[in-house]
Design a protein around this motif. Structure first.
Motif, PDB file in Angstrom:
ATOM      1  N   MET A 134       0.852  -1.163   0.000  1.00 51.55           N
ATOM      2  CA  MET A 134       0.000   0.000   0.000  1.00 51.55           C
ATOM      3  C   MET A 134       0.904   1.234   0.000  1.00 51.55           C
ATOM      4  N   SER A 135       0.559   2.190  -0.807  1.00 52.84           N
ATOM      5  CA  SER A 135       1.393   3.379  -0.938  1.00 52.84           C
ATOM      6  C   SER A 135       1.224   4.300   0.274  1.00 52.84           C
ATOM      7  N   ARG A 136       2.198   5.158   0.444  1.00 55.34           N
ATOM      8  CA  ARG A 136       2.176   6.101   1.561  1.00 55.34           C
ATOM      9  C   ARG A 136       1.006   7.075   1.423  1.00 55.34           C
ATOM     10  N   THR A 137       0.697   7.469   0.202  1.00 57.93           N
ATOM     11  CA  THR A 137      -0.423   8.391  -0.028  1.00 57.93           C
ATOM     12  C   THR A 137      -1.741   7.756   0.392  1.00 57.93           C
ATOM     13  N   ARG A 138      -1.930   6.497   0.052  1.00 57.90           N
ATOM     14  CA  ARG A 138      -3.175   5.808   0.413  1.00 57.90           C
ATOM     15  C   ARG A 138      -3.298   5.685   1.928  1.00 57.90           C
ATOM     16  N   ILE A 139      -2.200   5.397   2.595  1.00 52.87           N
ATOM     17  CA  ILE A 139      -2.232   5.287   4.055  1.00 52.87           C
ATOM     18  C   ILE A 139      -2.600   6.635   4.669  1.00 52.87           C
ATOM     19  N   LEU A 140      -2.039   7.718   4.152  1.00 49.50           N
ATOM     20  CA  LEU A 140      -2.372   9.046   4.667  1.00 49.50           C
ATOM     21  C   LEU A 140      -3.846   9.385   4.443  1.00 49.50           C
ATOM     22  N   TRP A 141      -4.398   8.998   3.295  1.00 52.38           N
ATOM     23  CA  TRP A 141      -5.819   9.226   3.034  1.00 52.38           C
ATOM     24  C   TRP A 141      -6.693   8.435   4.004  1.00 52.38           C
ATOM     25  N   LEU A 142      -6.311   7.195   4.276  1.00 55.51           N
ATOM     26  CA  LEU A 142      -7.075   6.387   5.232  1.00 55.51           C
ATOM     27  C   LEU A 142      -7.023   6.986   6.631  1.00 55.51           C
ATOM     28  N   ILE A 143      -5.852   7.441   7.035  1.00 56.40           N
ATOM     29  CA  ILE A 143      -5.721   8.074   8.353  1.00 56.40           C
ATOM     30  C   ILE A 143      -6.581   9.331   8.416  1.00 56.40           C
ATOM     31  N   ALA A 144      -6.549  10.132   7.354  1.00 55.98           N
ATOM     32  CA  ALA A 144      -7.358  11.350   7.312  1.00 55.98           C
ATOM     33  C   ALA A 144      -8.853  11.031   7.379  1.00 55.98           C
ATOM     34  N   ALA A 145      -9.271   9.976   6.701  1.00 51.60           N
ATOM     35  CA  ALA A 145     -10.683   9.599   6.711  1.00 51.60           C
ATOM     36  C   ALA A 145     -11.114   9.170   8.111  1.00 51.60           C
ATOM     37  N   PHE A 146     -10.291   8.387   8.791  1.00 51.47           N
ATOM     38  CA  PHE A 146     -10.647   7.952  10.141  1.00 51.47           C
ATOM     39  C   PHE A 146     -10.582   9.111  11.132  1.00 51.47           C
ATOM     40  N   LEU A 147      -9.680  10.047  10.937  1.00 44.97           N
ATOM     41  CA  LEU A 147      -9.650  11.237  11.796  1.00 44.97           C
ATOM     42  C   LEU A 147     -10.912  12.079  11.592  1.00 44.97           C
ATOM     43  N   ALA A 148     -11.351  12.203  10.349  1.00 46.19           N
ATOM     44  CA  ALA A 148     -12.593  12.937  10.071  1.00 46.19           C
ATOM     45  C   ALA A 148     -13.780  12.232  10.714  1.00 46.19           C
ATOM     46  N   LEU A 149     -13.806  10.903  10.649  1.00 45.92           N
ATOM     47  CA  LEU A 149     -14.873  10.141  11.289  1.00 45.92           C
ATOM     48  C   LEU A 149     -14.855  10.365  12.794  1.00 45.92           C
ATOM     49  N   GLY A 150     -13.676  10.357  13.392  1.00 47.63           N
ATOM     50  CA  GLY A 150     -13.559  10.594  14.825  1.00 47.63           C
ATOM     51  C   GLY A 150     -14.022  11.985  15.210  1.00 47.63           C
ATOM     52  N   ALA A 151     -13.678  12.980  14.393  1.00 45.36           N
ATOM     53  CA  ALA A 151     -14.116  14.350  14.664  1.00 45.36           C
ATOM     54  C   ALA A 151     -15.632  14.459  14.580  1.00 45.36           C
ATOM     55  N   LEU A 152     -16.221  13.757  13.632  1.00 45.61           N
ATOM     56  CA  LEU A 152     -17.672  13.761  13.508  1.00 45.61           C
ATOM     57  C   LEU A 152     -18.330  13.136  14.725  1.00 45.61           C
ATOM     58  N   LEU A 153     -17.793  12.016  15.187  1.00 50.37           N
ATOM     59  CA  LEU A 153     -18.340  11.366  16.379  1.00 50.37           C
ATOM     60  C   LEU A 153     -18.200  12.269  17.593  1.00 50.37           C
ATOM     61  N   TRP A 154     -17.052  12.923  17.721  1.00 51.96           N
ATOM     62  CA  TRP A 154     -16.819  13.811  18.852  1.00 51.96           C
ATOM     63  C   TRP A 154     -17.793  14.983  18.812  1.00 51.96           C
ATOM     64  N   GLY A 155     -18.017  15.543  17.630  1.00 57.66           N
ATOM     65  CA  GLY A 155     -18.952  16.653  17.495  1.00 57.66           C
ATOM     66  C   GLY A 155     -20.389  16.245  17.758  1.00 57.66           C
ATOM     67  N   ALA A 156     -20.731  15.008  17.420  1.00 61.88           N
ATOM     68  CA  ALA A 156     -22.101  14.527  17.640  1.00 61.88           C
ATOM     69  C   ALA A 156     -22.430  14.436  19.125  1.00 61.88           C
ATOM     70  N   THR A 157     -21.412  14.205  19.955  1.00 63.72           N
ATOM     71  CA  THR A 157     -21.675  14.114  21.395  1.00 63.72           C
ATOM     72  C   THR A 157     -22.213  15.433  21.935  1.00 63.72           C
ATOM     73  N   PHE A 158     -21.699  16.565  21.450  1.00 65.56           N
ATOM     74  CA  PHE A 158     -22.198  17.860  21.914  1.00 65.56           C
ATOM     75  C   PHE A 158     -23.651  18.074  21.495  1.00 65.56           C
ATOM     76  N   TYR A 159     -23.994  17.596  20.319  1.00 67.99           N
ATOM     77  CA  TYR A 159     -25.375  17.705  19.850  1.00 67.99           C
ATOM     78  C   TYR A 159     -26.303  16.880  20.741  1.00 67.99           C
ATOM     79  N   TRP A 160     -25.909  15.633  20.999  1.00 70.33           N
ATOM     80  CA  TRP A 160     -26.745  14.762  21.825  1.00 70.33           C
ATOM     81  C   TRP A 160     -26.846  15.264  23.258  1.00 70.33           C
ATOM     82  N   GLU A 161     -25.746  15.777  23.799  1.00 71.10           N
ATOM     83  CA  GLU A 161     -25.793  16.310  25.157  1.00 71.10           C
ATOM     84  C   GLU A 161     -26.693  17.532  25.223  1.00 71.10           C
ATOM     85  N   GLY A 162     -26.714  18.328  24.161  1.00 65.96           N
ATOM     86  CA  GLY A 162     -27.594  19.489  24.115  1.00 65.96           C
ATOM     87  C   GLY A 162     -29.064  19.099  24.106  1.00 65.96           C
ATOM     88  N   LEU A 163     -29.370  17.941  23.564  1.00 63.79           N
ATOM     89  CA  LEU A 163     -30.753  17.453  23.550  1.00 63.79           C
ATOM     90  C   LEU A 163     -31.141  16.791  24.858  1.00 63.79           C
TER      91      LEU A 163
END
Length: 77
Positions: free
Chosen positions: A1-30
């Motif tokens: 697997m190329s280094r570029t592909r690994i970086l894209w996968l890491i970026a995608a999982f970081l974005a997913l983690g940020a989304l999950l983290w942001g969703a907690t504030f929404y749910w806590e607000g409700l």
């Protein structure tokens, strides 16, 4: 697997983690609490969705690069 592909996968999982983290504030607000089972299902759904998306994109690019999407001329011409 190329280094570029690994970086894209890491970026995608970081974005997913940020989304999950942001969703907690929404749910806590409700005022809705999420149990451990709910978090497990939420994370598992996100990972499977990300994996399915990556797999389908990979198949699309593979198909296009190997000529599977080319239009064949009609028989007899």
């Amino acid at each position: 697997m190329s280094r570029t592909r690994i970086l894209w996968l890491i970026a995608a999982f970081l974005a997913l983690g940020a989304l999950l983290w942001g969703a907690t504030f929404y749910w806590e607000g409700l005022g809705a609490g999420v149990t451990g089972h709910g978090w497990f299902a939420y994370i598992l759904g996100g990972v499977f969705t990300l994996g399915l998306s990556a797999g389908l994109f990979a198949l699309t690019f593979y198909s296009a690069r190997h000529g599977h999407d080319d239009i064949d001329p009609p028989a007899g011409s």
